[in-house]
Design a protein around this motif. Sequence first.
Motif, mmCIF file in Angstrom:
data_model
loop_
_atom_site.group_PDB
_atom_site.id
_atom_site.type_symbol
_atom_site.label_atom_id
_atom_site.label_comp_id
_atom_site.label_asym_id
_atom_site.label_seq_id
_atom_site.Cartn_x
_atom_site.Cartn_y
_atom_site.Cartn_z
ATOM 1 N N ILE A 100 4.128 3.858 5.811
ATOM 2 C CA ILE A 100 2.707 4.157 5.933
ATOM 3 C C ILE A 100 2.490 4.946 7.215
ATOM 4 O O ILE A 100 2.923 4.523 8.300
ATOM 5 C CB ILE A 100 1.861 2.870 5.965
ATOM 6 N N SER A 144 0.831 -1.213 0.000
ATOM 7 C CA SER A 144 0.000 0.000 0.000
ATOM 8 C C SER A 144 0.864 1.262 0.000
ATOM 9 O O SER A 144 2.069 1.206 0.221
ATOM 10 C CB SER A 144 -0.890 -0.002 1.243
ATOM 11 N N GLY A 145 0.196 2.398 -0.239
ATOM 12 C CA GLY A 145 0.880 3.679 -0.080
ATOM 13 C C GLY A 145 1.047 4.435 -1.378
ATOM 14 O O GLY A 145 1.059 3.864 -2.471
ATOM 15 N N SER A 146 1.218 5.750 -1.252
ATOM 16 C CA SER A 146 1.263 6.621 -2.425
ATOM 17 C C SER A 146 2.514 6.416 -3.269
ATOM 18 O O SER A 146 2.476 6.558 -4.498
ATOM 19 C CB SER A 146 1.153 8.089 -1.991
ATOM 20 N N LEU A 151 -5.026 1.326 -1.347
ATOM 21 C CA LEU A 151 -5.042 0.865 0.039
ATOM 22 C C LEU A 151 -5.052 -0.654 0.130
ATOM 23 O O LEU A 151 -5.510 -1.220 1.125
ATOM 24 C CB LEU A 151 -6.251 1.464 0.777
ATOM 25 N N THR A 198 6.414 0.844 1.217
ATOM 26 C CA THR A 198 6.859 2.181 1.602
ATOM 27 C C THR A 198 6.396 2.464 3.019
ATOM 28 O O THR A 198 5.753 1.628 3.660
ATOM 29 C CB THR A 198 6.323 3.240 0.623
ATOM 30 N N ARG A 258 0.436 -1.008 9.457
ATOM 31 C CA ARG A 258 -0.456 0.121 9.229
ATOM 32 C C ARG A 258 -0.929 0.081 7.784
ATOM 33 O O ARG A 258 -0.198 0.428 6.872
ATOM 34 C CB ARG A 258 0.248 1.458 9.512
ATOM 35 N N GLY A 259 -2.145 -0.377 7.564
ATOM 36 C CA GLY A 259 -2.706 -0.377 6.216
ATOM 37 C C GLY A 259 -2.227 -1.487 5.318
ATOM 38 O O GLY A 259 -2.550 -1.503 4.121
ATOM 39 N N ASN A 260 -1.439 -2.421 5.828
ATOM 40 C CA ASN A 260 -0.992 -3.541 4.986
ATOM 41 C C ASN A 260 -0.994 -4.860 5.769
ATOM 42 O O ASN A 260 -0.076 -5.672 5.653
ATOM 43 C CB ASN A 260 0.393 -3.268 4.381
#
Length: 379
Positions: free
Chosen positions: A301, A247-249, A265, A299, A310-312
């Motif tokens: 997060i 995940s992540g930008s 996400l 990356t 966090r988010g993954n």
Amino acid sequence: MSTSHKFRLGLVINPYAGIGGALALKGSDGADIRQKAMAAGAEQLAMHKTKRALEQLASLYDCFEVYTASGDMGESVATELGITTHIVYRPADKQTEGDDTQALIRALGPYTVDLLLFAGGDGTARNVFKEVGNTLPVLGIPAGCKIHSGVFAITPSAAGKVLQKVISRELVSLFDAEVKDIDEERFRKGEVRARYYGEMQVPAELNYIQAVKMGGKESDELVLQDIAAHVIEMMEDEPHRIFVMGSGSTVDYIMHAAGLDNTLLGVDIVQNMKIIASDVTASTLLALTQNRDCSLIITLIGGQGHIFGRGNQQLSPEFIRRLGKNNIHVVATKTKLNQLGQKGMIADTTDLALDQALSGPMPVITGYKDKVLYFVRSE
């Protein structure tokens, strides 16, 4: 400096490195050359040069431990300086050979050292490369007659100063440096024939690549382009390998640069520059990567520097263990890492033993062919 991770330094000294130099023997390779040099009263300087490097770390002796061989291959210097030392290999003979260097490095394997410091010349660098390849950061203390390889610091003290930054958790650049050596027999006849053997990862003082700078600062767009170019080249070079995209930008930018749809996400799986699964669950990820060559691109997060937790959460402890630390590729800008300072990245996998195993220095891709060494901290 306080940190729950005590840095593990692998130490390899070639006690006979450079012994033929003062006697104009054009190198130290070969037992006969070393015996001739010793008989002529040559001085062994590799241990002294290693001591000069390690003395730069005097204020950090309680922050790291040395893993090495007995006697002059490492033990004598480290214990003289009062550094906590673990002996993992004992050479059979007093006069050590290149085989002993390689045997020591193999013995270091189970201890998962964070960096390998070695003292020698190009011959020693070749021995190290045979065992390490490009899998572990190394740093050479120049102690041989021949120093053509790029894996050596300029001086022993310079090696110590770079290592001081690494152990202090400062950002350092991580370069792929060449291992080269010349044929000593030809060299003694006045003929220089250098040969390229490969590349190893070497830390150096932090550099910002000029191409990604604007007005002395990183340009986010240019940096992300460079990071994407590096990762896409990795993916194109190994079409058989599965790339798990976290995940992540920053990962999102890489996927779009590759012309691939992305679950911002979620976790997607790519092989041969094609998406083979999107927004996978933890169980699907385990099934699709079973017994396959696999790399993970992740990356940071959130604002605290989390790489896991966090988010993954799809990246389960079982998957991460099976993957192995060497196949985890973190991507981030140097600006973002600098903002974290010495706090380090965080692995919060719900498995405390795994979090501890992931702790310590980890390469971070910060541009095209541009990496830094940064820490994962354990709680």
